[in-house]
Design an enzyme around this catalytic site. Structure first.
Site, PDB file in Angstrom:
ATOM      1  N   GLU A 100       0.850  -1.250   0.034  1.00 31.47           N
ATOM      2  CA  GLU A 100      -0.218   0.060  -0.089  1.00 31.47           C
ATOM      3  C   GLU A 100       0.892   1.183   0.141  1.00 31.47           C
ATOM      4  O   GLU A 100       0.395   2.388   0.389  1.00 31.47           O
ATOM      5  CB  GLU A 100      -0.815  -0.207   1.209  1.00 31.47           C
ATOM      6  CG  GLU A 100      -0.407   0.145   2.458  1.00 31.47           C
ATOM      7  CD  GLU A 100       0.007  -1.140   3.381  1.00 31.47           C
ATOM      8  OE1 GLU A 100       0.082  -2.184   2.639  1.00 31.47           O
ATOM      9  OE2 GLU A 100       0.227  -0.933   4.433  1.00 31.47           O
ATOM     10  N   GLU A 152      -5.580  -2.559  -0.281  1.00 31.81           N
ATOM     11  CA  GLU A 152      -4.545  -1.823  -0.500  1.00 31.81           C
ATOM     12  C   GLU A 152      -4.996  -0.329  -0.714  1.00 31.81           C
ATOM     13  O   GLU A 152      -4.525   0.769   0.021  1.00 31.81           O
ATOM     14  CB  GLU A 152      -3.635  -2.120  -1.825  1.00 31.81           C
ATOM     15  CG  GLU A 152      -2.906  -3.337  -1.738  1.00 31.81           C
ATOM     16  CD  GLU A 152      -2.388  -3.951  -0.522  1.00 31.81           C
ATOM     17  OE1 GLU A 152      -1.671  -3.141   0.506  1.00 31.81           O
ATOM     18  OE2 GLU A 152      -2.392  -5.388  -0.436  1.00 31.81           O
ATOM     19  N   GLU A 167      -3.713  -4.005   9.690  1.00 37.79           N
ATOM     20  CA  GLU A 167      -3.886  -4.982   8.874  1.00 37.79           C
ATOM     21  C   GLU A 167      -5.533  -5.590   9.249  1.00 37.79           C
ATOM     22  O   GLU A 167      -6.234  -5.919   8.349  1.00 37.79           O
ATOM     23  CB  GLU A 167      -2.966  -6.257   8.846  1.00 37.79           C
ATOM     24  CG  GLU A 167      -1.709  -5.634   8.220  1.00 37.79           C
ATOM     25  CD  GLU A 167      -1.667  -5.239   6.968  1.00 37.79           C
ATOM     26  OE1 GLU A 167      -2.619  -5.629   6.274  1.00 37.79           O
ATOM     27  OE2 GLU A 167      -0.848  -4.595   6.286  1.00 37.79           O
TER      28      GLU A 167
HETATM   29  N1  B3K Z   1       1.295  -4.290   4.150  1.00 38.74           N
HETATM   30  C1  B3K Z   1       1.672  -5.176   3.212  1.00 38.74           C
HETATM   31  C2  B3K Z   1       2.281  -6.542   3.672  1.00 38.74           C
HETATM   32  C3  B3K Z   1       3.767  -6.330   3.794  1.00 38.74           C
HETATM   33  C4  B3K Z   1       4.400  -7.533   4.175  1.00 38.74           C
HETATM   34  C5  B3K Z   1       5.833  -7.645   4.467  1.00 38.74           C
HETATM   35  N2  B3K Z   1       6.465  -8.558   4.604  1.00 38.74           N
HETATM   36  C6  B3K Z   1       0.509  -5.702   2.233  1.00 38.74           C
HETATM   37  C7  B3K Z   1      -0.919  -5.724   2.895  1.00 38.74           C
HETATM   38  O1  B3K Z   1      -1.174  -6.356   4.100  1.00 38.74           O
HETATM   39  O2  B3K Z   1      -1.613  -4.975   2.202  1.00 38.74           O
HETATM   40 ZN    ZN Z   2      -2.752  -4.811   4.350  1.00 35.19          ZN
END
Ligand code: B3K
Ligand code: ZN
Length: 898
Positions: A268, A302, A324
């Site tokens: 994102e 995202e 998340e």
């Molecule tokens: N924020 C990222 C994930 C990053 C992972 C790092 N190892 C994707 C998501 O959850 O949208």
């Molecule tokens: Zn995420």
């Protein structure tokens, strides 16, 4: 790669604010694959809220330090070391310029700045920015960024970074530049750049307040015909966030870029989302209905991070679920709204069922093993190992419970207050909970335990009907059962569990509900009980007949419900429950119970049999025209082998496979006529439509085909599947036909039809990597047989010219598919699967520790297996533990062996 013999444990309790803050960052890149020079000018000052530090310690990895300047003058007190840069005797407030060099071409970890397909990409979350330049690479340091990119114009015609484009132009020697500015303060993990030969699908839309926005989906030129769905998904996401949460896009431009070498789904980065091609590229010929749905969900996810994650970010990585869990909840609600609006409960339930299935299969398993951790973990060795099902999916369930408790409007009030208080800040899960509590006038202190206790709660239910008094009492008792040691130590007390319940009468209709002490029955026939004590009794009054309870409707909390339903009661619920989720659930309970009994028998070599009443219950669903095809498909799909194996006292994948296959064959043979009818009735002739309705027809039809392929005489299924394969105008039907051919052939050690289709599939899609991934995955997950073990096929495919261990999608399509999605073949008694697993983890560890660590996790539940398998798994784990170097894999295997 982060090598260390004794990995350091990072603890949440040790959090301290940074000694320095960075307010602005100006980055200049001279992009050259083997030697990229980065000049980084920062405005640095001491943090007034932190104790005074003697040094400024910046993080840095795999960087060649060139020089430092403070306020424009060379600074000699800068000492580079393996993990960063130490600056002695710095002023209180100063401009720091650092120059360093990195090697993107040699970066196979896909973290930091790397080259893929000749283009440059970045991935910074969680700690990749320190592989680009020295920095306070932690999420509570937020700065505004200006980025200047310089590169060869012929090789890298497109130069992108976060925010808005300020200027671009030519430079001497065939080079050019672009300068970008992101007006919003952000943590370094949201930085991104892209440079290369790319083209974009563009749209201009007006946001809610009437501002024009430029939307772009950037891909390699040959993929432009596969971008429409991602663009539509983006436009729908923008509208949805305005309507449901009043959140508007805050930049003039929003970009999505697709890259084929990527460790996860997507990222994102502010205004410049970088995606795995798998979650962008789709057209009917190359992508299945599931792919289309996943793209919509990930594009939404995202995009929604722009507010939940970017505008309000995490104080530290222990708070990961703050962004998340919340963003998964938002993407799940988005998909449900897209499928069924706010009111079509049956259509929404399909999405809910799919999400719960994933949670139960993957997150419950995580909770039962050595990686069990709370939604907000207390410690980690490598943060990349904590992008888990618990943080994401259980985290989403925790957010959903606020909405279940307060309703959509109450939840929205809480979200509004959260943004009002914290826009532009880096905050904690407690801050989120407090906003929800305050906006709804509630004390949510007990609710905090959902963030700090690991393990899957169990709620056992006892009921009692008093006919004379017309009272029905429901006693709930909560606990964690026999939890994994990693979970047990976090468990402190009872949770606040929103427990949704309905009571069903003999005619199958919901009864009115009136709790003791209430003056009249409520209009709604589902009540959310607030269950807060270890044991609590809720009594319903005026209950005219003994009801059948419908428990935990819509899966109102991430718990296991224990209640002793009879088979007849489950069949009744399957036929009548007004809650579509619980209707499905009743079928799953029925099937799970039968399958567990059968697996137990198979394990001891006893002959298998299935009661006719179970077949009859399934037959009713199959032929019930009042149910949507999508729902019927979900209800008729048996629980997965992995889920079933996990329910056994000692996991026995061979016994589970035998039991599940026995039931599939029995249902196939007993209902042959019905399956054939359903197959014919749910064809979708004409042009492909990517709608949930059309997808539902395809799903049910293809499920019928997969059952038909189990017939003792599969000739008819082979004929249907071959014809479907040849005539297919979409990937859903083509892949389903190929899969049916492979499985029909398993009993005979392969068939000409299956081989022919496989060869044709490869030739047809040779130039479509995402489809070739499917070709590998279908072969790795096929049934196999004693004469033709799948491991032999997999080993052979490893030498195929199209196989490439360095590409995560390809590695996942072959290796992960076999090790994690074909349990009966992977857990072969001779241990060949485990030896293969160990070799691949070791090979991947040297290339890409994050991907290796994911694969390493497929053996973490080894202690729960039958003794013979357990020993083979332990040996493989020990081999890996003695050979791998990365912190990522070490953490996984050491926890598994501890
Ligand atoms: N924020 C990222 C994930 C990053 C992972 C790092 N190892 C994707 C998501 O959850 O949208
Ligand atoms: Zn995420």
């Amino acid at each position: 790669m982060a090598d260390t013999a004794t990995p350091n444990v990072i603890r949440r309790a040790d959090y301290a604010p940074p000694a320095f803050l960075i307010d602005t960052v100006a980055l200049e890149f001279d992009l050259v694959p083997e030697r990229t020079v980065v000049r980084n000018t920062m405005r640095v000052r001491r943090n007034p809220d932190a104790s005074r530090a003697a040094h400024l310690e910046l993080m840095g990895e795999q960087l060649e330090f060139v020089g430092a300047q403070i306020d424009g003058l060379p600074f000699a007190n800068a000492h580079a070391h393996e993990h960063g840069l130490l600056l002695d005797n710095v002023p209180d407030n100063f401009e720091l310029t650092l120059t360093s060099v990195c090697n993107p071409a040699a970066n196979t970890t896909l973290s930091g700045l790397y080259v893929s397909g000749g283009n440059f990409f970045t991935q910074c979350e969680a700690e990749g920015f320190r592989r680009i330049t020295y920095f306070l690479d932690r999420p509570d340091v937020m700065a505004t960024f200006t980025v200047t990119l310089r590169a060869s114009k012929a090789d890298y015609p497109v130069l992108l970074s976060n925010g808005n484009l300020l200027e671009e132009g030519d430079l001497p020697d065939g080079r050019h530049f672009a300068r970008w500015e992101d007006p919003f303060r952000k943590p370094s993990y949201l930085f991104a750049l892209v440079a290369g030969k790319l083209v974009a699908l563009e749209e201009r839309v007006k946001s809610g307040s009437g501002k024009e926005k430029l939307l772009q989906v950037w891909v390699e030129p040959h993929d432009l015909d596969k971008t429409r769905h991602a663009m539509d998904s983006l436009i729908h996401s923008i509208r949805w966030d305005e309507e449901r949460f009043g959140l508007e896009l805050d930049l003039d431009r929003f970009m999505i870029v697709a890259v084929s070498d990527f460790n996860m789904g997507a990222m994102e980065n502010k205004g410049l989302n970088i995606f795995n091609t798998k979650y962008v590229l789709a057209n009917p010929e190359t992508a299945t209905d599931t792919d289309f749905a996943n793209i919509e969900a990930v594009v939404g996810h995202e995009y929604f991070h722009n507010w939940t994650g970017n505008r309000v970010t995490c104080r530290d990585w222990f708070q990961l679920s703050l962004k998340e869990g919340l963003t998964v909840f938002r993407d799940q609600e988005f998909s449900a709204d897209m499928a069924g609006g706010a009111t079509d409960e049956a259509a929404r339930a399909t999405k809910r069922i799919e999400d719960v299935r994933v949670l139960r299969q993957m997150q419950f398993a995580e909770d039962a093993g050595p990686m069990a951790h709370p939604v907000r973990p207390e410690s980690y060795v490598e943060i990349n190992n904590f992008y888990t099902m618990t943080v994401y999916e259980k985290g989403s369930e925790v957010v959903r419970m606020y909405q279940t408790l307060f309703g959509r409007d109450g939840f929205r009030k809480g979200m509004d207050l959260y943004f009002k208080r914290h826009d532009g800040q880096a905050v904690t899960c407690d801050d989120f909970r407090h906003a929800l509590a305050d906006a709804n006038g509630r004390d949510l202190a007990q609710f905090e335990r959902w963030y700090s206790q690991a393990g899957t709660p169990r709620v056992s239910v006892r009921t009692r009907y008093d006919a004379a008094q017309q009272r029905y009492s429901v006693t709930l008792r909560q606990g964690y059962g026999d939890a994994a040691p990693a979970a047990r130590e976090t468990q402190k007390g009872p949770l606040l569990i929103p427990f949704a319940i309905g009571l069903i009468g003999k005619d199958g209709n919901d009864l009115p509900l009136r709790l003791e002490g209430e003056t009249k029955a409520s209009a709604v026939t589902t009540r959310v009980l607030e269950f807060t004590q270890t044991e609590q009794t809720f009594t319903f009054v005026d209950v005219a007949e003994e009801p059948l309870p419908s428990l935990l409707r819509n899966f109102s909390a991430p718990v296991i419900v224990e209640y002793d339903y009879s088979a007849d009661q489950l069949a009744f619920l399957l036929a009548h429950d007004s809650d579509p989720f619980n209707r499905w659930e009743a079928g799953q309970r029925l099937a799970t119970r039968e399958l567990m009994t059968l697996a137990g028998r198979a394990a001891t070599g006893v002959a298998l049999q299935l009661d006719d009443s179970v077949v009859a219950a399934f037959a009713r669903v199959l032929t019930d025209e009042t149910l949507s095809p999508a729902f019927r498909e979900l209800a008729l799909m048996l629980p997965s082998e992995a889920y079933l194996a996990e329910q056994m006292a000692e996991s026995n994948p061979a016994a589970v496979h035998a039991a599940r296959q026995f039931v599939r064959k029995r249902l196939a043979n007993a209902l042959r006529h019905e399956w054939l009818n359903v197959y014919e009735q749910h064809r979708t002739p004409g042009a492909y439509e990517a709608t949930p309705e059309a997808g539902g027809h395809r799903a049910l039809k293809n499920l019928a085909l997969s059952y038909l392929a189990e017939l003792d005489d599969p000739a008819e299924a082979v004929r249907l599947a071959s014809a479907q394969y040849d005539a297919a105008n979409n990937m859903t039907d083509r892949a389903a036909a190929l899969s049916a051919l492979l499985n029909a052939a398993a009993a005979n050690g392969g068939s000409a039809e299956a081989q022919q289709a496989l060869d044709d599939f490869y030739r047809r899609f040779e130039k479509e990597p995402l489809v070739i991934d499917k070709w590998f995955a279908l072969q790795a997950t096929q049934r196999g047989s004693a004469q033709r073990p799948v491991i032999d096929i997999v080993r052979k495919l490893m030498t195929h010219p199209a196989f490439n261990l360095k590409n995560p999608n390809r590695a996942r399509s072959l290796i992960f598919s076999f090790c994690a999605a074909n349990p009966a073949q992977f857990h072969a008694e001779d241990g060949a699967g485990y030896a293969f697993w160990a070799d691949q983890v070791i090979a991947l560890d040297a290339i890409n520790p994050q991907v290796a660590a994911r694969l390493a996790r497929s053996l973490e539940l080894w202690r729960r297996f039958t003794p013979t398998l357990r020993e083979g798994m332990r040996a493989a784990l020990e081999k890996v533990a003695s050979r791998v170097k990365s912190r990522d894999v070490r953490e996984i295997v050491e926890k598994a062996l501890a």
